[in-house]
Design a protein around this motif. Structure first.
Motif, PDB file in Angstrom:
ATOM      1  N   ALA A 319       7.344   1.744  -1.122  1.00 29.55           N
ATOM      2  CA  ALA A 319       6.365   2.258  -1.662  1.00 29.55           C
ATOM      3  C   ALA A 319       7.543   1.863  -3.173  1.00 29.55           C
ATOM      4  N   ALA A 326       5.709  -3.383  -7.721  1.00 28.91           N
ATOM      5  CA  ALA A 326       5.060  -4.282  -6.750  1.00 28.91           C
ATOM      6  C   ALA A 326       4.978  -5.507  -6.963  1.00 28.91           C
ATOM      7  N   ASP A 348      -1.859   3.664  -5.923  1.00 28.70           N
ATOM      8  CA  ASP A 348      -1.984   4.491  -6.273  1.00 28.70           C
ATOM      9  C   ASP A 348      -2.999   5.620  -5.324  1.00 28.70           C
ATOM     10  N   MET A 351      -4.077   3.551  -1.886  1.00 26.39           N
ATOM     11  CA  MET A 351      -3.193   5.283  -0.639  1.00 26.39           C
ATOM     12  C   MET A 351      -3.350   6.245  -0.619  1.00 26.39           C
ATOM     13  N   TRP A 364       0.776   9.435   3.819  1.00 30.08           N
ATOM     14  CA  TRP A 364       1.448   8.087   3.702  1.00 30.08           C
ATOM     15  C   TRP A 364       1.369   8.735   1.514  1.00 30.08           C
ATOM     16  N   LYS A 365       2.993   7.998   0.655  1.00 30.58           N
ATOM     17  CA  LYS A 365       2.916   8.524  -0.546  1.00 30.58           C
ATOM     18  C   LYS A 365       2.085   7.613  -1.184  1.00 30.58           C
ATOM     19  N   SER A 367       1.384   6.365  -4.083  1.00 31.89           N
ATOM     20  CA  SER A 367       2.609   5.650  -5.115  1.00 31.89           C
ATOM     21  C   SER A 367       1.647   3.369  -4.521  1.00 31.89           C
ATOM     22  N   THR A 369       1.579   0.565  -3.856  1.00 32.45           N
ATOM     23  CA  THR A 369       2.291   0.349  -2.458  1.00 32.45           C
ATOM     24  C   THR A 369       2.028  -1.370  -1.726  1.00 32.45           C
ATOM     25  N   GLN A 398      10.662   2.244  -3.727  1.00 30.32           N
ATOM     26  CA  GLN A 398      10.673   3.828  -3.444  1.00 30.32           C
ATOM     27  C   GLN A 398      11.655   3.996  -1.928  1.00 30.32           C
TER      28      GLN A 398
END
Length: 558
Positions: A319, A326, A348, A351, A364-365, A367, A369, A398
């Motif tokens: 992330a 990314a 984001d 996700m 999952w975070k 953000s 990814t 992160q």
């Protein structure tokens, strides 16, 4: 057999031979020494025989005959070579009825369907950003290459368009029927015809799914690595030169097709080459048909290369605070040559879609990814993971998590593969998802993704970015209300701006979806009229009546 299979399924060119040029020619062979001797002889005669009668072939007469012969030759050539084709001329409704009747007689009653639901399913796609105003006239269900040839011969006889159809999951109306015609559905041609384990290749029919193919051959230790959407079938994959998550390591469809069996517009059956992986024998006809979207010929068999299943595979998820971080990581990783099998980007929003859809067993975070799949030997995978972790940290990563076991890795990667379908599942009544893709040189990825993400956010509707970022290809999915013309207009402008921006960066209007109906104008901008005209000349030589999937990629006239 046909009827039972059709009930159970939900989704599913011999060209005119170039005429040998015929020339007006004198029968003699030119010989310079003889000519010089004759000229000297004539000169001597004229000097010693002044007043004698002149020879028949005077310069003036020779010139007159040459002009006359050239005129005849030009007139003959004009008759043999048609003027630049404009709008194609197709058969009448009565002609199309004759096609249906003759094919039912030749192939059996249940080989041709005119059922309204079948016509709609084969002529309209809820996944496509555009659709044709018309539906096909009938659907043919062949079982062999020879039956496809019979279909083509009858359609050619009555000038009926032909549209190949395998999975029906294309996104640019690639299988639509803007001129009506006969859709050729390969639902019953979905088998492995021959497996050459020692040679690491396999011969398949067009409607076998790539996932089904890999499941059937897994005991050999080999697999076919091109992996687009789960429902994709080999015929459509050949037609659009698709790729998938494995493209960063294994390349695209064009890299894995050895040869093709193709039915041309008038029913002639050809094979593009033989089975060795390496050849210098003539034109690369295999490459010409891959990506042609069924406009040059109808693919009925494909010989595909296979490769070894890796010893070790690990899935990692990283992330980042911004989508540019990314994208920069992806670009740098490729530039440094760190080996990865897959590298996928999900923003984001996407996700959040995965979390809401469930299925991975964890949250999952939310953000931007990157999804990584590392494969190879155990030592090689460990080294790649270490190098990638260090690089990601320099770009503000992160978190860096790995799937805890094989099941979680499978579920996680499945979530990525099902991204579009997950968005469709979240659609409200009356909403559509517009999915598009572009590709740019790797160095421009961070720029275009950052700009596109901001423009998508400014729309104020549900949008996401995802894609095969390892090879410069990314996708945008936009959920909009088709009942609101002003909203569609905004979406359409944004998509066109994204494509134009990719072209300004020396990119492409499509990385893997193909051109179809939806991106014909963008293709003109990308390649220019000269290149399009060369493509038209190839099309006309193989399909002079414009019967094969007409209206796709480019039109018969500008």
């Amino acid at each position: 057999m046909r009827a039972s299979l059709l009930a159970s399924r939900r989704f599913s060119a011999r060209a005119l031979r170039p005429r040998t040029p015929q020339f007006w020619a004198c029968g003699g062979r030119w010989n310079s020494s003889s000519a010089e001797t004759e000229n000297k002889h004539n000169s001597s005669d004229s000097e010693s025989s002044a007043g004698a009668s002149s020879p028949f072939w005077t310069p003036g007469k020779a010139l007159l005959f040459s002009a006359f012969a050239a005129g005849l030759g030009y007139s003959y050539a004009s008759l043999q070579i048609p003027a630049k084709q404009t709008k194609p001329q197709y058969g009448s409704a009565q002609d199309f009825e004759k096609v249906v009747s003759e094919l039912r007689t030749k192939l059996g009653e249940d080989s041709i369907s005119t059922d309204e639901d079948e016509l709609h399913r084969h002529g309209f796609s809820e996944w496509s950003s555009v659709n044709a105003d018309r539906l096909p006239v009938a659907i043919a269900y062949p079982t062999t290459t020879e039956e496809v040839s019979e279909i083509a011969k009858v359609c050619h006889k009555y000038k009926m368009p032909m549209i190949p159809y395998s999975g029906g999951s294309s996104l640019e109306a690639n299988f639509s029927a803007p001129y009506g015609g006969m859709t050729i559905d390969f639902a019953m041609m979905n088998q492995i015809l021959d497996m050459h384990e020692a040679d690491m290749d396999v011969v398949v029919q067009p409607s076998i799914q790539w996932m089904d193919l890999n499941e059937k051959i897994k005991d050999t230790g080999l697999f076919f690595p091109v992996d687009p959407g789960p429902s994709a079938m080999i015929g459509g994959m050949v037609g659009t030169n698709c790729s998938g998550t494995n493209a960063v390591r294994y390349g695209t469809m064009k890299d894995w097709v050895i040869n093709l069996t193709v039915v041309l517009a008038d029913g002639q059956i050809i094979k593009t080459r033989r089975r060795p992986r390496k050849t210098s024998a003539g034109y690369n006809l295999t490459g010409m048909f891959v990506g042609s979207e069924g406009t040059l010929g109808i693919v009925t068999e494909a010989t595909l290369k296979l490769t070894n299943i890796p010893e070790e595979t690990r899935v990692g998820v990283v992330a980042f605070p911004t989508i540019r971080d990314a994208a920069s990581t992806a670009m740098q990783l490729i530039r440094k040559g760190i080996p990865v099998q897959c590298m996928e980007l999900m923003d984001d929003v996407q996700m959040d879609v995965i979390n809401r859809a469930g299925g991975t067993g964890r949250q999952w975070k939310v953000s931007p990814t990157l999804f990584f799949k590392f494969s190879g030997t155990k030592a090689g995978v460990a080294d790649s993971v270490d190098l990638t972790t260090k690089l990601a940290k320099t770009n503000k990563a992160q978190s860096f998590e790995f799937a805890r076991d094989e099941k979680e890795a499978h579920d996680l990667w499945s979530a990525r593969k099902q991204a579009l379908w997950a968005m469709l599942a979240l659609c409200k009544e009356g909403s559509d998802v517009w999915s598009t893709d572009v590709a740019v040189p790797l160095s421009r990825l961070p720029d275009i993704i950052e700009i596109s993400k901001k423009e998508l956010f400014d729309l104020g509707i549900f949008t996401s970015i995802l894609g095969h970022i390892g090879d410069g290809n990314f996708h945008a999915s936009i959920m909009y209300d088709r009942q609101k013309p002003e909203e569609r207009a905004k979406v359409e402008k944004l998509v066109h701006d994204m494509v134009d921006r990719a072209l300004e960066m020396e990119g492409s209007c499509t990385g893997e979806h193909g051109v179809g109906l939806g991106k014909k104008s963008s293709l003109k901008k990308e390649l220019g009229p000269g290149t399009i005209d060369v493509m038209r000349s190839v099309k006309r030589s193989l399909d002079p009546h414009w019967l094969l999937n007409p209206g796709k990629i480019f039109d018969a006239e500008d």
